[in-house]
Motif scaffolding. Structure first.
Motif, PDB file in Angstrom:
ATOM      1  N   SER A 225       0.829  -1.192   0.000  1.00  0.00           N
ATOM      2  CA  SER A 225       0.000   0.000   0.000  1.00  0.00           C
ATOM      3  C   SER A 225       0.869   1.250   0.000  1.00  0.00           C
ATOM      4  O   SER A 225       1.859   1.328   0.717  1.00  0.00           O
ATOM      5  CB  SER A 225      -0.912   0.016   1.230  1.00  0.00           C
ATOM      6  N   ILE A 227       0.400   5.784  -1.022  1.00  0.00           N
ATOM      7  CA  ILE A 227      -0.245   6.901  -1.687  1.00  0.00           C
ATOM      8  C   ILE A 227       0.860   7.890  -2.031  1.00  0.00           C
ATOM      9  O   ILE A 227       1.612   8.313  -1.151  1.00  0.00           O
ATOM     10  CB  ILE A 227      -1.314   7.571  -0.807  1.00  0.00           C
ATOM     11  N   LEU A 251      -2.663  12.466  -7.854  1.00  0.00           N
ATOM     12  CA  LEU A 251      -2.563  11.586  -6.687  1.00  0.00           C
ATOM     13  C   LEU A 251      -2.710  10.147  -7.147  1.00  0.00           C
ATOM     14  O   LEU A 251      -3.603   9.823  -7.927  1.00  0.00           O
ATOM     15  CB  LEU A 251      -3.653  11.927  -5.678  1.00  0.00           C
ATOM     16  N   ASN A 252      -1.830   9.279  -6.692  1.00  0.00           N
ATOM     17  CA  ASN A 252      -1.868   7.859  -7.034  1.00  0.00           C
ATOM     18  C   ASN A 252      -2.102   7.058  -5.757  1.00  0.00           C
ATOM     19  O   ASN A 252      -1.327   7.171  -4.801  1.00  0.00           O
ATOM     20  CB  ASN A 252      -0.547   7.435  -7.673  1.00  0.00           C
ATOM     21  N   ILE A 253      -3.157   6.256  -5.759  1.00  0.00           N
ATOM     22  CA  ILE A 253      -3.563   5.541  -4.549  1.00  0.00           C
ATOM     23  C   ILE A 253      -3.578   4.045  -4.806  1.00  0.00           C
ATOM     24  O   ILE A 253      -4.274   3.555  -5.695  1.00  0.00           O
ATOM     25  CB  ILE A 253      -4.961   5.990  -4.084  1.00  0.00           C
ATOM     26  N   ARG A 254      -2.783   3.344  -4.021  1.00  0.00           N
ATOM     27  CA  ARG A 254      -2.781   1.873  -4.091  1.00  0.00           C
ATOM     28  C   ARG A 254      -2.858   1.369  -2.663  1.00  0.00           C
ATOM     29  O   ARG A 254      -1.898   1.486  -1.901  1.00  0.00           O
ATOM     30  CB  ARG A 254      -1.518   1.387  -4.779  1.00  0.00           C
ATOM     31  N   LEU A 255      -3.996   0.835  -2.286  1.00  0.00           N
ATOM     32  CA  LEU A 255      -4.212   0.401  -0.899  1.00  0.00           C
ATOM     33  C   LEU A 255      -4.679  -1.044  -0.855  1.00  0.00           C
ATOM     34  O   LEU A 255      -5.580  -1.433  -1.587  1.00  0.00           O
ATOM     35  CB  LEU A 255      -5.256   1.285  -0.215  1.00  0.00           C
ATOM     36  N   ILE A 475      -9.953   3.379   0.920  1.00  0.00           N
ATOM     37  CA  ILE A 475      -9.391   4.531   0.207  1.00  0.00           C
ATOM     38  C   ILE A 475      -9.971   5.830   0.768  1.00  0.00           C
ATOM     39  O   ILE A 475      -9.244   6.797   1.034  1.00  0.00           O
ATOM     40  CB  ILE A 475      -9.682   4.404  -1.302  1.00  0.00           C
ATOM     41  N   SER A 478      -8.516   6.534   4.321  1.00  0.00           N
ATOM     42  CA  SER A 478      -7.111   6.946   4.287  1.00  0.00           C
ATOM     43  C   SER A 478      -6.960   8.384   3.828  1.00  0.00           C
ATOM     44  O   SER A 478      -6.184   9.162   4.398  1.00  0.00           O
ATOM     45  CB  SER A 478      -6.319   6.022   3.361  1.00  0.00           C
ATOM     46  N   CYS A 479      -7.713   8.757   2.797  1.00  0.00           N
ATOM     47  CA  CYS A 479      -7.623  10.130   2.289  1.00  0.00           C
ATOM     48  C   CYS A 479      -8.235  11.132   3.251  1.00  0.00           C
ATOM     49  O   CYS A 479      -7.824  12.295   3.292  1.00  0.00           O
ATOM     50  CB  CYS A 479      -8.299  10.227   0.923  1.00  0.00           C
ATOM     51  N   GLN A 513      -6.250   7.062  -9.599  1.00  0.00           N
ATOM     52  CA  GLN A 513      -5.624   8.362  -9.800  1.00  0.00           C
ATOM     53  C   GLN A 513      -6.634   9.488  -9.669  1.00  0.00           C
ATOM     54  O   GLN A 513      -7.802   9.329 -10.016  1.00  0.00           O
ATOM     55  CB  GLN A 513      -4.949   8.414 -11.179  1.00  0.00           C
TER      56      GLN A 513
END
Length: 596
Positions: A225, A227, A251-255, A475, A478-479, A513
């Protein structure tokens, strides 16, 4: 000698043409051999390329590398790490990866490719010349410049080849010594001299990690994970310049779900129990997890039924208020940091309260049978008249509705029926939990979420869609909690996630993204080191455009590259005990040759 080179060039052309033709029919999955030591891979148009940081083409490309895979052995470590800083025979990842060719071999292959693409080489007797995709060769950094890629790209005028653009990528490091870093003005001057340019333009790129997976004390949390934000801007002032607030940011999000530090980890555990039931229903074998409470499931269900009986008899209508509150808390099962985001539902019906108790206490199939036997007997005897939500499609809800009229169908609590009954009420409850959150935060409408809560598909698919809802919640949380996002950023992010998951299967490795303003996240990186910082210097236009790229990165930018300093790098980045970041220094240059 010349005839041997001509024959080799023709063999290479024939090989690449065959790979190209097969690729046009459907990209070949297996590498194609060329001579004894080389294999060719074709990267399709639009597919992710290992060269994306150093070459912005999006057409098909050939990649050549050493044939076969060499396993990493202790003997190889001792004999080769001592002899050289850069090693071509293996990569630091587990197992085997791409294996590079020697720089000398790479130059030879580029030369043969250029010869075969030169329309003036008529003595090769190529009957119908074809403009082939660009060729890139993985190199082992064995030369003094530490060359790791060599490339050749045809320059065209219509269908006619007019020249070749040659690319060379070198990489050094890692190092924390900033005296190794170049000066921007020196880079620009060198570019002007090499390409006889009077005017150059610069473009910057920086990548910062905002949230990363780290190791907990005394534990190792295996998670990929993170960000991170990618920022691009024009007009670079200096090396390692902090991006201006006018830059463009993504923004790139991988969770991945399941991190015990997540504010919604308890909801994840609840979902995991649901998955246990779904697997049991599918395979007939249920791996029951350890109960989370000391009381047995039967005891907890008896308490719940007694409360309902007392209420029906008109006695002690506020009995066990604390227990009711406990059930509500369990239904939310969230960290206090997101109470405002994921508020506790105060409208749990009987089936949902039953789920909350049973999911924490059921330890066997027999527990299920005994619990549902108690409930069905109480309903048949009219001892309870529990309230349930309208629209529930579970078997237990149907039995409860039938009990209102004193006529219940007979069911057999055997086989997978008890597991299916608990799975159904769990699905109903969790769907309402997630939907309540997204609608309550005005991030989606009930209609837009209908795909995720539909009961018109089989149970296994309903479970799959619940997993998608949970991933979106991870997601969102977390944000909200870590990046302090407001509705103006959360809304487009969630709309993007919902759209993606309506069209694609669950994939927690997918990178979501979101275009954002740098000002939204700059407080998280303004005093931090970039994971990647890059400047691009370019001049010319169209096919005559030439570039110089200079990049710093905290991780190896070339997947086939290894270094004997890699262990030092890992120690400094994981433990964070050094003040200065260690960087790999990568440079990409190009030059053009025009055929007369």
């Amino acid at each position: 000698m010349g005839s041997h080179r001509h024959q080799a060039a023709l063999r290479l052309y024939d090989c690449l043409l065959q790979v190209y033709n097969e690729g046009n029919k459907g990209i070949p999955k297996d590498p194609f051999p060329f001579e004894a030591d080389v294999q060719v891979h074709l990267i399709g148009e639009g597919c992710r390329s290992p060269l994306e940081s150093f070459w912005n083409g999006n057409s098909m490309i050939f990649i050549m590398q050493k044939a076969g895979h060499v396993e990493l052995t202790d003997q190889m470590e001792e004999s080769q790490i001592d002899d050289a800083t850069y090693i071509s025979e293996f990569t630091p990842q587990k197992g085997s990866g791409p294996v590079a060719l020697s720089v000398t071999r790479g130059k030879q292959l580029i030369s043969l490719y250029t010869m075969a693409q030169n329309p003036n080489m008529t003595h090769l007797k190529i009957s119908k010349p074809v403009v082939l995709p660009p060729l890139w060769v993985r190199c082992d950094s064995s030369d003094p410049e530490h060359t790791c890629w060599l490339g050749a790209e045809p320059l065209k005028n219509g269908n006619k080849i007019t020249g070749i653009s040659f690319h060379i990528v070198t990489c050094n490091g890692p190092t924390a010594d900033k005296t190794c870093f170049t000066n921007l003005e020196d880079l620009k001057k060198a570019h002007k001299i090499r390409h006889r340019s009077s005017i150059v333009a610069t473009k910057g790129f920086a990548q910062y990690e905002l949230i990363r997976s780290t190791t907990l004390e005394d534990t190792v949390v295996e998670s990929e994970s993170n960000i991170y934000v990618d920022i691009t801007w024009n007009i670079v002032d200096k090396i390692l310049q902090t991006p201006p607030l006018t830059a463009a940011a993504t923004l790139n999000i991988r969770l991945e779900s399941g991190d015990p530090r997540s504010p919604v980890f308890q909801l994840h555990r609840e979902l995991q129990f649901l998955l246990v039931l779904a697997e049991g229903l599918k395979t007939g074998v249920t791996e029951w997890p350890e109960p989370l409470v000391a009381e047995s499931a039967v005891e907890l269900v008896k308490e719940l039924l007694n409360d309902l009986k007392n209420k029906l008899d008109g006695f002690n209508t506020s009995v066990h208020k604390n227990d009711a509150e406990k059930v509500q808390c369990d239904s939310a099962a969230v960290d206090s940091s997101i109470k405002s985001l994921f508020s506790e539902r105060g409208d749990l019906d009987f089936a949902e309260q039953l789920w909350c108790k049973m999911r924490r206490s059921v330890a066997s199939y027999q527990d299920l049978v005994e619990c549902f036997t108690l409930i069905i007997k109480s309903l048949e005897h009219g001892e309870i008249q529990p309230w349930i939500h309208q629209g529930s499609s579970s078997l237990l809800s149907k039995l409860i509705q039938q009990s209102y009229h004193g006529a219940m169908e007979a069911i057999s609590l055997s086989g997978v029926t008890p597991i299916q009954m608990l799975l159904e009420i769990g699905l109903d409850k969790m769907k309402k939990d997630y939907v309540s959150c997204f609608i309550g935060q005005e991030l989606a409408t009930l209609t837009y979420l209908d795909y995720f809560i539909s009961t018109s598909v089989e149970l296994q698919e309903q479970v799959h869609r619940i997993q998608k809802l949970h991933h979106m919640l991870e997601i969102l949380v977390s944000c909200t909690v870590f990046l302090h996002f407001k509705h103006e950023n959360l809304f487009p992010l969630m709309q993007s996630c919902i759209k993606h998951y309506k069209e694609n299967p669950l994939n927690e490795k997918h990178v979501f993204q979101l275009p954002i303003r740098p000002a939204v996240v700059n407080k998280f990186y303004q005093n931090d080191h970039a994971q990647i910082w890059r400047v691009e210097i370019n001049s010319g236009h169209g096919q005559k455009e030439v570039k110089t790229i200079w990049q710093l990165s905290t991780s190896p930018p070339i997947e086939h590259m290894t270094s004997n300093n890699l262990e030092v790098l890992c120690d400094t980045t994981v433990n964070g005990n050094t003040e200065e970041s260690m960087y790999f220094i990568t440079m990409a240059n190009c030059s053009q040759v025009h055929f007369a």
